[in-house]
Design a protein around this motif. Structure first.
Motif: not given
Length: 184
Positions: A32-44, A144-151, A155-161
């Motif tokens: 969702s963050y990388a593409t701007g797509l709606n989170f709810g739809l992507v989650f589904f 794995v997910i947090f490694s992808m999130a770093a992109f 970095s502060n948001a990754v650490l808090a996450s």
């Protein structure tokens, strides 16, 4: 219903703070963050492939309950920002609070024969069959997910996450056990 609402509320806090979590929701956040797509739809959509495992290995009842939970979480997590304001939301506090909310929500779903989808389905199945704690399996996927999130987030948001995911996974690992109450 409690599990769905708590999970959705936690997800809405993470979104408001620009954070992520792990598991299928984390993958949906990254996409969702990388593409701007709606989170709810992507989650589904991210959860769809896991239903095959749920049907063949756990059963129709669990699968249908999980599908209802995921669909409800997808909808509610998009609705919460319209009814709950987050004018001040420090990222580390949001991460911890969301971790507890999602953690108790996941336990509620597990204890009543469903999951929040994705890795939760796999974790539920493995815990039921082997006794290996669901929270520990989810933690491995989170790496794995947090490694992808770093992109896609800073970095502060990754650490808090990561802090929030650690709270969530430890909460689930220490509080959901097969020898405790499980509704059938």
């Amino acid at each position: 219903m409690f599990g769905i609402i708590m999970t959705s509320f936690g997800i809405s806090m993470l979104r408001a703070a620009g954070l992520i979590t792990g598991q299928a929701a984390g993958l949906a956040f990254v996409i969702s963050y990388a593409t701007g797509l709606n989170f709810g739809l992507v989650f589904f959509l991210v959860n769809l492939p896991f239903y095959g495992l749920a049907i063949t290995r756990i059963g129709w009842r669990f699968t249908v309950r999980s599908l209802v939970a995921v669909t409800s979480i997808s909808v509610l997590s998009n609705l919460f920002p319209g009814v709950v304001g987050y004018s001040v939301l420090q990222p580390h506090v949001a991460a911890v609070l969301a971790g507890f909310c999602i953690g108790i929500g996941v336990i509620g779903l597990f204890r009543h024969g469903s999951s929040g989808g994705g890795v939760g389905i796999l974790a539920y199945y493995i815990q039921e069959k082997t006794g290996f704690r669901a929270g520990w399996l989810q933690a491995a996927f989170d790496v794995v997910i947090f490694s992808m999130a770093a992109f896609v987030i800073d970095s502060n948001a990754v650490l808090a996450s990561i802090l929030g995911a650690a709270v969530l996974n430890a909460f689930v690992a220490f509080n959901h056990r097969t020898d405790w109450y499980v509704a059938r």
